[in-house]
Design a protein around this motif. Structure first.
Motif, PDB file in Angstrom:
ATOM      1  N   VAL A  88      17.210  -4.939  -9.865  1.00 28.66           N
ATOM      2  CA  VAL A  88      17.609  -3.656 -10.455  1.00 28.66           C
ATOM      3  C   VAL A  88      18.508  -3.849 -11.690  1.00 28.66           C
ATOM      4  O   VAL A  88      18.294  -3.216 -12.725  1.00 28.66           O
ATOM      5  N   ASP A  89      19.485  -4.740 -11.591  1.00 26.51           N
ATOM      6  CA  ASP A  89      20.404  -4.925 -12.730  1.00 26.51           C
ATOM      7  C   ASP A  89      19.654  -5.398 -13.980  1.00 26.51           C
ATOM      8  O   ASP A  89      19.929  -4.969 -15.091  1.00 26.51           O
ATOM      9  N   ARG A  90      18.716  -6.304 -13.786  1.00 25.37           N
ATOM     10  CA  ARG A  90      17.928  -6.762 -14.929  1.00 25.37           C
ATOM     11  C   ARG A  90      17.108  -5.616 -15.518  1.00 25.37           C
ATOM     12  O   ARG A  90      16.920  -5.519 -16.716  1.00 25.37           O
ATOM     13  N   SER A 133       5.588  -2.672  -1.701  1.00 25.30           N
ATOM     14  CA  SER A 133       6.477  -1.812  -2.481  1.00 25.30           C
ATOM     15  C   SER A 133       7.854  -1.753  -1.826  1.00 25.30           C
ATOM     16  O   SER A 133       8.213  -2.623  -1.021  1.00 25.30           O
ATOM     17  N   THR A 134       8.604  -0.750  -2.175  1.00 22.58           N
ATOM     18  CA  THR A 134      10.022  -0.721  -1.803  1.00 22.58           C
ATOM     19  C   THR A 134      10.482   0.687  -1.428  1.00 22.58           C
ATOM     20  O   THR A 134       9.962   1.670  -1.966  1.00 22.58           O
ATOM     21  N   ASP A 135      11.497   0.740  -0.585  1.00 23.34           N
ATOM     22  CA  ASP A 135      12.059   2.051  -0.247  1.00 23.34           C
ATOM     23  C   ASP A 135      12.775   2.693  -1.441  1.00 23.34           C
ATOM     24  O   ASP A 135      13.077   3.883  -1.420  1.00 23.34           O
ATOM     25  N   GLU A 197      20.620 -13.959  -7.334  1.00 24.04           N
ATOM     26  CA  GLU A 197      21.072 -12.806  -8.121  1.00 24.04           C
ATOM     27  C   GLU A 197      21.232 -11.603  -7.172  1.00 24.04           C
ATOM     28  O   GLU A 197      21.913 -10.651  -7.478  1.00 24.04           O
ATOM     29  N   LYS A 198      20.568 -11.693  -6.015  1.00 28.16           N
ATOM     30  CA  LYS A 198      20.602 -10.611  -5.029  1.00 28.16           C
ATOM     31  C   LYS A 198      21.847 -10.770  -4.160  1.00 28.16           C
ATOM     32  O   LYS A 198      22.357 -11.884  -3.996  1.00 28.16           O
ATOM     33  N   LEU A 199      22.305  -9.658  -3.597  1.00 36.37           N
ATOM     34  CA  LEU A 199      23.646  -9.624  -3.002  1.00 36.37           C
ATOM     35  C   LEU A 199      23.957 -10.796  -2.047  1.00 36.37           C
ATOM     36  O   LEU A 199      24.940 -11.516  -2.268  1.00 36.37           O
TER      37      LEU A 199
HETATM   38  C1  LIG Z   1      24.034  -8.266  -7.017  1.00 38.93           C
HETATM   39  C2  LIG Z   1      25.110  -7.337  -6.507  1.00 38.93           C
HETATM   40  C3  LIG Z   1      24.777  -6.189  -5.801  1.00 38.93           C
HETATM   41  N1  LIG Z   1      25.747  -5.348  -5.361  1.00 38.93           N
HETATM   42  C4  LIG Z   1      25.331  -4.158  -4.587  1.00 38.93           C
HETATM   43  C5  LIG Z   1      24.283  -3.289  -5.241  1.00 38.93           C
HETATM   44  C6  LIG Z   1      23.512  -2.743  -4.048  1.00 38.93           C
HETATM   45  O1  LIG Z   1      24.155  -1.584  -3.549  1.00 38.93           O
HETATM   46  C7  LIG Z   1      23.592  -3.846  -2.999  1.00 38.93           C
HETATM   47  C8  LIG Z   1      22.380  -4.739  -2.936  1.00 38.93           C
HETATM   48  O2  LIG Z   1      22.077  -5.128  -4.260  1.00 38.93           O
HETATM   49  P1  LIG Z   1      20.790  -5.997  -4.616  1.00 38.93           P
HETATM   50  O3  LIG Z   1      20.859  -7.258  -3.801  1.00 38.93           O
HETATM   51  O4  LIG Z   1      20.742  -6.137  -6.082  1.00 38.93           O
HETATM   52  O5  LIG Z   1      19.591  -5.142  -4.028  1.00 38.93           O
HETATM   53  P2  LIG Z   1      19.106  -3.612  -4.291  1.00 38.93           P
HETATM   54  O6  LIG Z   1      19.560  -3.136  -5.605  1.00 38.93           O
HETATM   55  O7  LIG Z   1      19.489  -2.818  -3.105  1.00 38.93           O
HETATM   56  O8  LIG Z   1      17.541  -3.857  -4.328  1.00 38.93           O
HETATM   57  C9  LIG Z   1      16.877  -4.780  -3.432  1.00 38.93           C
HETATM   58  O9  LIG Z   1      16.277  -4.119  -2.356  1.00 38.93           O
HETATM   59  C10 LIG Z   1      15.133  -3.327  -2.651  1.00 38.93           C
HETATM   60  C11 LIG Z   1      14.664  -2.721  -1.365  1.00 38.93           C
HETATM   61  O10 LIG Z   1      15.552  -1.714  -0.994  1.00 38.93           O
HETATM   62  C12 LIG Z   1      14.086  -4.169  -3.357  1.00 38.93           C
HETATM   63  O11 LIG Z   1      13.021  -3.359  -3.728  1.00 38.93           O
HETATM   64  C13 LIG Z   1      14.678  -4.827  -4.604  1.00 38.93           C
HETATM   65  O12 LIG Z   1      13.729  -5.643  -5.235  1.00 38.93           O
HETATM   66  C14 LIG Z   1      15.877  -5.640  -4.187  1.00 38.93           C
HETATM   67  O13 LIG Z   1      16.483  -6.218  -5.327  1.00 38.93           O
HETATM   68  O14 LIG Z   1      24.734  -4.634  -3.386  1.00 38.93           O
HETATM   69  C15 LIG Z   1      27.098  -5.602  -5.565  1.00 38.93           C
HETATM   70  O15 LIG Z   1      27.989  -4.843  -5.143  1.00 38.93           O
HETATM   71  N2  LIG Z   1      27.422  -6.739  -6.268  1.00 38.93           N
HETATM   72  C16 LIG Z   1      26.489  -7.613  -6.760  1.00 38.93           C
HETATM   73  O16 LIG Z   1      26.865  -8.608  -7.410  1.00 38.93           O
END
Ligand SMILES: Cc1cn([C@H]2C[C@H](O)[C@@H](COP(=O)(O)OP(=O)(O)O[C@H]3O[C@H](CO)[C@@H](O)[C@H](O)[C@H]3O)O2)c(=O)[nH]c1=O
Length: 351
Positions: A88-90, A133-135, A197-199
């Motif tokens: 998402v960030d990218r 796909s994704t939620d 890069e994911k949480l």
């Molecule tokens: C990278 C990062 C993320 N976050 C937060 C943002 C989100 O609320 C949560 C998880 O972030 P992310 O790991 O980037 O995942 P999110 O945006 O939920 O999306 C993921 O989950 C989705 C499914 O829900 C997938 O379709 C996406 O491809 C996948 O990237 O953590 C932080 O607080 N700090 C961070 O450094």
């Protein structure tokens, strides 16, 4: 023997799926098409390197000639499309590449599959295209309620908009041509081989390097975590038994705030690895633009229709996951340094 075209099979969920399928079945052949972007890594597939039922092809799902060639060369029964730009960030920084790979790439796959599978009386028996796909396409929930398959699409980020666009193209191939398709929409996956890069892997990596843990906004956004192997099991079930043209949501019913996740990772590493890993590493930073507040999936349909259920509880899954990253520190080093990518690019260019 069934032949699968798995796209994005060197990425996080894709590689877990390839490993899952080749472990479970002796009679499947997987053509694994992956572009090997920064997030794809052949290191993920080492276990099946010498498996004759795994054929790796480096390439882009947008490449019409290449995909057409694969359909001509192999009798493909199923397409499972994991290939996507997923962060998402990218997507907030560079939306175009998301539209190209996620929407146009999907259309190219659909079209090549249609051309290969269409007969005078419809479509060949037993073929199927499955879109992973994704939620996130459903948007953001308030404090109560869950996404079901009939929740209207309301994507917010360029990433989720591109996934929603792709889903609508898949639906169009069903509505217009009756091409056999399914769409699955999963919640946040975690497990081995996820790019840091994911949480969760980002937290583990930063903790081990004593780097700050960036928490967006107030840290109270909620995600519904699903162990990747449970997701793979669900996809296998949808391919085999999903009703044609249907959408299936896949979620683990494991809702956690981000700050809970951060504290869980710190606690495990503090207890098992290094006392210097403490909550002092937490750093609240500016919120993500358009940050969705809460995702939560209602998986009743896939449970009732296909008998799927998640086998790994969050408590077990998160420990297994952290331990995997601890046992595979070289993997982490390689994927973050880009060394692996260069090595494999050379290898494939020299073939
Ligand atoms: C990278 C990062 C993320 N976050 C937060 C943002 C989100 O609320 C949560 C998880 O972030 P992310 O790991 O980037 O995942 P999110 O945006 O939920 O999306 C993921 O989950 C989705 C499914 O829900 C997938 O379709 C996406 O491809 C996948 O990237 O953590 C932080 O607080 N700090 C961070 O450094």
């Amino acid at each position: 023997m069934k032949t699968y075209l798995v796209t994005g099979g060197a990425g996080f969920i894709g590689s877990n799926f390839v490993l899952y399928m080749l472990k479970k079945y002796n009679d499947v052949r997987i053509i694994n098409l992956d572009k090997l972007t920064y997030a794809g890594n052949l290191e993920n597939l080492k276990e099946v390197e010498n498996n004759p039922n795994h054929i790796f092809v480096q390439g882009d799902i947008c490449d019409k000639e290449l995909v057409e060639g694969l359909f001509k060369k192999y009798e493909i029964d199923y397409v499972v499309n994991f290939a996507a730009e997923s962060h998402v960030d990218r997507s907030i920084r560079e939306p175009e590449v998301f539209a190209k790979t996620n929407v146009l790439g999907t259309v190219n796959l659909l079209n090549c599959a249609k051309n290969a599978w269409e007969t005078e009386n419809g479509f060949k028996e037993g073929v199927k295209y499955l879109q992973v796909s994704t939620d996130e396409v459903y948007g953001s929930l308030g404090e109560t309620g869950y996404f079901t398959e009939t929740t209207p699409l309301d994507s917010h980020s360029p990433y989720s908009a591109s996934k929603a666009g792709a889903d609508l193209m898949v639906k169009a191939y069903w509505d217009t041509y009756k091409m056999p398709v399914n769409i699955t929409r999963c919640s946040n996956n975690y497990g081995p081989y996820q790019f840091p890069e994911k949480l969760i892997p980002l937290l583990i990596n930063n903790c081990l390097n004593h780097k700050p843990l960036p928490v967006y906004g107030d840290g109270l956004n909620i995600r519904d975590w699903l162990y990747v192997e449970d997701h793979c099991k669900a996809i296998d079930m949808v391919i085999n038994n999903g009703r044609l043209g249907e959408v299936y949501n896949i979620g683990g019913h494991n809702e956690r705030t981000n700050i809970q996740i951060v504290k869980t990772v710190i606690a495990y590493l503090n207890e098992n690895v290094d006392k210097e890993i403490t909550e002092d590493l937490i750093k609240f930073v500016e919120d993500r633009k358009g940050h969705d507040r809460r995702y939560g999936i209602d998986p009743t349909k896939i449970k009732e229709e296909l008998g799927w259920y998640p086998e790994t509880s969050f408590e077990v899954g998160i420990k297994k996951t952290i331990q995997w990253y601890l046992d595979n520190r070289d993997w982490m080093k390689n994927v973050t340094s880009g060394e692996y990518q260069k090595y494999y690019e050379n290898m494939y260019n020299n073939r």
